[in-house]
Enzyme design. Structure first.
Site, PDB file in Angstrom:
ATOM      1  N   GLY A 101       0.821  -1.221   0.000  1.00  0.00           N
ATOM      2  CA  GLY A 101       0.000   0.000   0.000  1.00  0.00           C
ATOM      3  C   GLY A 101       0.847   1.259   0.000  1.00  0.00           C
ATOM      4  O   GLY A 101       0.406   2.304  -0.500  1.00  0.00           O
ATOM      5  N   GLU A 104       1.607   1.724  -3.528  1.00  0.00           N
ATOM      6  CA  GLU A 104       0.345   2.063  -4.220  1.00  0.00           C
ATOM      7  C   GLU A 104      -0.013   3.533  -3.992  1.00  0.00           C
ATOM      8  O   GLU A 104      -0.453   4.223  -4.914  1.00  0.00           O
ATOM      9  CB  GLU A 104      -0.764   1.124  -3.734  1.00  0.00           C
ATOM     10  CG  GLU A 104      -0.591  -0.308  -4.236  1.00  0.00           C
ATOM     11  CD  GLU A 104      -1.660  -1.243  -3.708  1.00  0.00           C
ATOM     12  OE1 GLU A 104      -2.383  -1.835  -4.536  1.00  0.00           O
ATOM     13  OE2 GLU A 104      -1.792  -1.358  -2.475  1.00  0.00           O
TER      14      GLU A 104
HETATM   15  N1  T1G Z   1       2.109  -4.158   9.125  1.00  0.00           N
HETATM   16  C1  T1G Z   1       2.261  -4.342  10.459  1.00  0.00           C
HETATM   17  N2  T1G Z   1       3.471  -4.520  11.084  1.00  0.00           N
HETATM   18  C2  T1G Z   1       4.550  -4.489  10.298  1.00  0.00           C
HETATM   19  C3  T1G Z   1       4.475  -4.313   8.891  1.00  0.00           C
HETATM   20  C4  T1G Z   1       3.180  -4.131   8.307  1.00  0.00           C
HETATM   21  N3  T1G Z   1       3.013  -3.934   7.001  1.00  0.00           N
HETATM   22  N4  T1G Z   1       5.732  -4.347   8.401  1.00  0.00           N
HETATM   23  C5  T1G Z   1       6.554  -4.531   9.455  1.00  0.00           C
HETATM   24  N5  T1G Z   1       5.859  -4.617  10.587  1.00  0.00           N
HETATM   25  C6  T1G Z   1       6.402  -4.784  11.946  1.00  0.00           C
HETATM   26  C7  T1G Z   1       7.130  -6.119  12.133  1.00  0.00           C
HETATM   27  O1  T1G Z   1       6.244  -7.133  12.510  1.00  0.00           O
HETATM   28  C8  T1G Z   1       8.117  -5.769  13.238  1.00  0.00           C
HETATM   29  O2  T1G Z   1       7.411  -5.787  14.456  1.00  0.00           O
HETATM   30  C9  T1G Z   1       8.488  -4.332  12.936  1.00  0.00           C
HETATM   31  O3  T1G Z   1       7.419  -3.812  12.126  1.00  0.00           O
HETATM   32  C10 T1G Z   1       9.764  -4.191  12.172  1.00  0.00           C
HETATM   33  O4  T1G Z   1       9.699  -5.034  11.028  1.00  0.00           O
HETATM   34  C11 T1G Z   1      -3.356  -2.568   0.441  1.00  0.00           C
HETATM   35  C12 T1G Z   1      -2.732  -5.227   1.151  1.00  0.00           C
HETATM   36  C13 T1G Z   1       9.428  -3.074   5.875  1.00  0.00           C
HETATM   37  C14 T1G Z   1      11.171  -4.459   4.829  1.00  0.00           C
HETATM   38  O5  T1G Z   1       4.418  -6.905   3.087  1.00  0.00           O
HETATM   39  O6  T1G Z   1       8.791  -6.484   4.573  1.00  0.00           O
HETATM   40  O7  T1G Z   1       0.021  -3.223   1.744  1.00  0.00           O
HETATM   41  O8  T1G Z   1       8.567  -7.663  15.540  1.00  0.00           O
HETATM   42  O9  T1G Z   1      11.536  -6.612  11.755  1.00  0.00           O
HETATM   43  O10 T1G Z   1      13.768  -6.132   8.908  1.00  0.00           O
HETATM   44  O11 T1G Z   1      -2.236  -3.568  -1.319  1.00  0.00           O
HETATM   45  O12 T1G Z   1       9.089  -5.277   7.759  1.00  0.00           O
HETATM   46  O13 T1G Z   1       9.288  -5.342  16.002  1.00  0.00           O
HETATM   47  O14 T1G Z   1       7.049  -6.184  16.816  1.00  0.00           O
HETATM   48  O15 T1G Z   1      10.554  -6.739   9.424  1.00  0.00           O
HETATM   49  O16 T1G Z   1      13.759  -3.609   8.924  1.00  0.00           O
HETATM   50  C15 T1G Z   1       2.566  -5.099   2.257  1.00  0.00           C
HETATM   51  C16 T1G Z   1       6.114  -5.999   5.230  1.00  0.00           C
HETATM   52  C17 T1G Z   1       1.459  -5.182   3.258  1.00  0.00           C
HETATM   53  C18 T1G Z   1       5.942  -5.296   3.951  1.00  0.00           C
HETATM   54  C19 T1G Z   1      11.333  -3.767   7.238  1.00  0.00           C
HETATM   55  N6  T1G Z   1       3.801  -4.778   2.938  1.00  0.00           N
HETATM   56  N7  T1G Z   1       7.268  -5.548   5.980  1.00  0.00           N
HETATM   57  O17 T1G Z   1      12.104  -4.865   7.535  1.00  0.00           O
HETATM   58  O18 T1G Z   1      11.981  -4.798  10.096  1.00  0.00           O
HETATM   59  S1  T1G Z   1      -0.020  -5.667   2.459  1.00  0.00           S
HETATM   60  C20 T1G Z   1       4.649  -5.746   3.296  1.00  0.00           C
HETATM   61  C21 T1G Z   1       8.525  -5.873   5.582  1.00  0.00           C
HETATM   62  C22 T1G Z   1      -0.531  -4.254   1.632  1.00  0.00           C
HETATM   63  C23 T1G Z   1      -2.070  -3.200   0.000  1.00  0.00           C
HETATM   64  C24 T1G Z   1      -1.678  -4.433   0.724  1.00  0.00           C
HETATM   65  C25 T1G Z   1       9.628  -5.463   6.507  1.00  0.00           C
HETATM   66  C26 T1G Z   1      10.349  -4.169   6.085  1.00  0.00           C
HETATM   67  P1  T1G Z   1       8.101  -6.269  15.751  1.00  0.00           P
HETATM   68  P2  T1G Z   1      10.962  -5.925  10.574  1.00  0.00           P
HETATM   69  P3  T1G Z   1      13.016  -4.865   8.875  1.00  0.00           P
END
Ligand code: T1G
Ligand code: NAD
Length: 699
Positions: A101, A104
């Protein structure tokens, strides 16, 4: 403090998102964005708007934790529609990762500028979803389907430089990003650049609209490795709509496809694995203040199957590595394999030639231990023999830096016994890689009785730095993964004696979602490796032993449980094996019977789950989700089934207990009797997942 701020740089409004740690688009952020953009719209003094983020990254997507709840308005697509209705230039200032998102919403801006180290991508597919707020419609319009569809189906982000080449970003700005983005916006206003909404850009779709067959070809090529998954097919359909469905209608269809996937079992399991992977990085009793050591140089002892791959991991991560072998011949054999692997990757277009040279230059091959004295971490990967490993750790104790981490890649052996061959067992840890080590992402970090918190923290940090998913496990035979694998293997062998054939057993588990079954996997790894180990421990495996005695070691001898034609890795049933199995059944007086797929699956998976429960009872794994991460990243457990412990909870532990009791009775193997933890949780109507909840609640 509000999660969205609106501030002004004269005629430029800056909408700043500040929702640590990754600026996820939780409801409050969407509300804040709606307010800020509305204000900027209505303020006539505002000529242009910059969307930027505080902290370490631009918006990394929707808030995944909200997907288990009913969606609340405003939805992201509504926020983007508002932005597109404003009619003032909007510039997205991207640093860190603009994902899902987050990317997006950037596609909803008129322009995108990025910091040099930024990356952009749509990783929704990795969560069993498709981009739900216009990514499937806007990205193809901006960069063309040929570029957009691979990004959407792989879910992998691309670096800013590539994004610029694709046209996904308009400029890479050096220096402090926000002020540079404000200047960029000022230029747009001053030079009256034409404003185009990405949704209105159709020119890059024309060619494929005229030749939709090309789309089918591309989709077929890209969806080869998506067997069993629902989201890729849905994403392909959605991108197809960008060719032949009006934008707003397509958005509506995407929204319902998204909701369907969001509520589906596959996405729930993949979201579970997302958070499980992050939980695995947290080691309960290592205080957050414990700092990992700086690792500037590594050393690997042994350049065989594993040592070579491990050295590549360090070189790939930019860390110089010394590779030690017994002699020139073994050393050059190892270095040749490394060079060949890199050349193959370059040939496949997965690596640039000059980058290959840089990585090869980081690997220094030696046959003398002295250079190991410069390494901050040493990983031993020599033959699986305790005496040899103890001798090597004794040498390392004398040669290695005082604060070096000394790790062993042993598959089964006792890390405490290895550590005891040094004066510094606190610096000894297991780092169990999986073959091929430069590919498989799992790393079991084996904590010895005396392993110090810094050593553990360093091994975990190094694991993440070289692109692995590190999970802490305790010392026992086979640690977590191989121990559960053994439980599966024993029952698989039994089913051969009772009536099944290798292709029946492998077929059932491949249908379940694994890339290959236990017998094809044995042939790939080499049946002689585990045969040598069984003999060393006085263990037997009726059929596998017979095959090895007949010189059938698997792919390496073109014969194992299957036969392999020259140059082919395709397992083919072999009548000789069927005869050998039938003869073994007769020798045991076993009347062979039909074993159906359901029984095969239960007898392969339930013993693993049971062993997993014992591993939790013994504290060899800290959480059930750690076991799931190990099986998903190390043993091919289908990610859309969450992992063996997650899967057990879906089936219900009462069922698992009942079935295990049946299997134990039939196999007359008390090891298959339900573990105490299975029996207790089943009796309490709970699942393994409740253990983690209890741990988090400190109970
Ligand atoms: N939502 C909620 N929590 C999240 C999050 C997210 N999108 N991304 C990370 N966290 C939390 C994670 O659980 C951790 O928590 C902390 O942040 C640090 O993350 C509408 C439907 C950005 C590359 O798939 O790939 O958008 O363990 O340890 O190694 O179309 O996080 O500390 O409690 O991973 O530096 C799409 C997911 C969502 C990206 C950073 N986005 N995130 O990596 O830190 S779907 C993703 C990542 C969406 C739309 C759709 C990675 C990062 P805690 P981390 P990092
Ligand atoms: P291998 O036989 O392919 O390689 C071992 C290498 O160690 C050989 O090249 C040998 O020359 C070298 N060696 C032996 N003694 C040495 C010494 N004193 N100094 C320097 N080099 C020496 O074995 P492998 O499959 O790479 O296994 C290595 C270790 O990794 C074992 O402990 C094994 O259990 C473990 N492991 C193997 C796998 C796998 O799938 N093969 C997976 C995980 C872990």
């Amino acid at each position: 403090m509000s999660v969205v701020e609106l501030c002004r740089e004269d005629e430029i409004a800056v909408v700043l998102v500040d929702n640590p740690p990754v600026n996820a688009l939780k409801h409050e952020v969407r509300v804040g964005l709606t307010d800020a953009f509305s204000q900027a719209r209505d303020d006539s003094a505002v000529a242009a708007i910059v969307l930027a983020c505080a902290g370490r990254t631009f918006i990394a997507g929707a808030d995944i934790t909200e997907f288990d709840k009913l969606p609340k308005a405003p939805h992201l697509s509504e926020v983007i529609a508002l932005m597109e209705s404003i009619g003032k230039p909007i510039v997205a200032a991207i640093h860190g990762t603009a994902l899902g998102g987050g990317f997006e919403i950037a596609l909803g801006c008129h322009f995108r500028v990025a910091a040099p180290g930024a990356r952009v991508g749509l990783p929704e597919i990795k969560l069993g979803l498709l981009p739900g707020a216009g990514g499937t419609q806007r990205l193809p319009r901006l960069i063309g389907v040929e570029k957009a569809l691979p990004m959407i189906l792989s879910g992998d982000p691309i670096p800013a430089k590539e994004a610029l080449q694709y046209g996904a970003v308009d400029a890479i700005l050096e220096g402090e990003l926000a002020p540079a983005a404000v200047d960029f916006a000022r230029r747009i206003v001053k030079e009256k650049w034409p404003l185009r909404r990405v949704r209105d850009m159709d020119e890059k779709l024309e060619a494929m609209r005229r030749n939709p067959g090309k789309f089918d070809e591309l989709a077929a090529t890209l969806s080869k490795r998506t067997r069993g998954l629902h989201a890729p097919a849905a994403a392909i359909e959605a991108v197809r709509w960008s060719l032949d469905v009006p934008f707003d209608d397509a958005e509506k269809r995407v929204r319902s496809a998204f909701q369907e996937l969001r509520q589906g079992d596959q996405s729930k399991a993949q979201r579970y694995v997302f958070f499980a992977e992050r939980e695995a990085a947290k080691i309960a009793d290592v205080p957050p203040g414990v700092r990992p050591r700086e690792i500037a140089r590594a050393a690997v002892i042994g350049a065989g199957t594993m040592g070579g791959g491990i050295a590549m991991c360090f070189a790939n991560a930019g860390i110089p590595v010394t590779l030690v072998e017994t002699g020139q011949e073994a050393l050059h054999r190892g270095l040749d394999i490394i060079a060949r692997n890199y050349r193959n990757t370059v040939k496949r277009g997965g690596l640039a030639g000059d980058e290959m040279e840089r990585r090869l230059a980081r690997i220094q091959g030696v046959t003398d231990f002295a250079p190991v004295g410069e390494a901050d971490i040493v990983i031993e990967a020599v033959f699986e023999e305790m005496d040899l490993k103890r001798r090597i750790f004794g040498d390392l104790d004398r040669i290695a830096k005082p604060d070096a981490v000394l790790a062993s890649n042993t598959s089964y052996l006792d890390i405490d016994e290895i550590g005891a061959s040094t004066q510094r067992p606190q610096a000894v840890v297991g780092m169990h890689f999986f073959s091929p080590a430069n590919v498989m992402r799992l790393l079991e970090v084996v904590r010895g009785e005396k392993t110090a918190p810094e050593t553990l923290a360093t091994a975990m940090a190094v694991g993440r730095r070289i692109g692995k998913v590190p999970v802490v496990v305790g010392v026992c035979h086979g640690f977590v993964g191989n121990r559960m694998l053994r439980a599966r293997g024993i029952e698989a062998e039994r089913m051969l004696l009772e009536g099944a054939l290798p292709q029946d057993v492998d077929g059932a588990i491949v249908e379940f979602g694994f890339p290959m079954g236990p017998f094809a996997m044995g042939d790939l790894a080499g049946l002689d490796v585990s045969w040598r180990m069984r003999k060393a421990q006085g263990l037997t495996a009726e059929i596998a032993d017979r095959l090895c005695e007949a010189g059938r070691f698997g792919q390496k001898t073109s014969k194992g449980f299957y036969r392999y034609e020259a140059g082919s890795r395709t397992p083919r049933p072999d009548p000789e094996v069927e005869a050998l199995i039938a003869e073994a059944s007769a020798r045991h007086g076993i009347a062979r019977r039909e074993i159906d797929k359901q029984e095969i699956l239960e007898r392969l998976i339930f013993p693993m789950i049971n062993e997993g429960a014992r591993i939790l009872e013994e504290g060899i794994a800290a959480r059930p989700s750690d076991i799931d991460v190990i099986w998903v990243y190390g043993y091919g457990w289908p990610v859309w089934r969450g992992g063996p412990m997650y899967y057990a909870d879906r089936l219900g532990l009462a069922t698992i207990r009942e079935k295990l009791a049946e299997i134990a009775a039939r196999s007359k193997d008390e090891r298959l009797e339900p573990a105490a933890l299975v029996t207790r949780l089943a009796a309490e109507g709970r699942g393994f997942g409740s253990l983690a909840e209890a741990a988090r609640a400190g109970r």
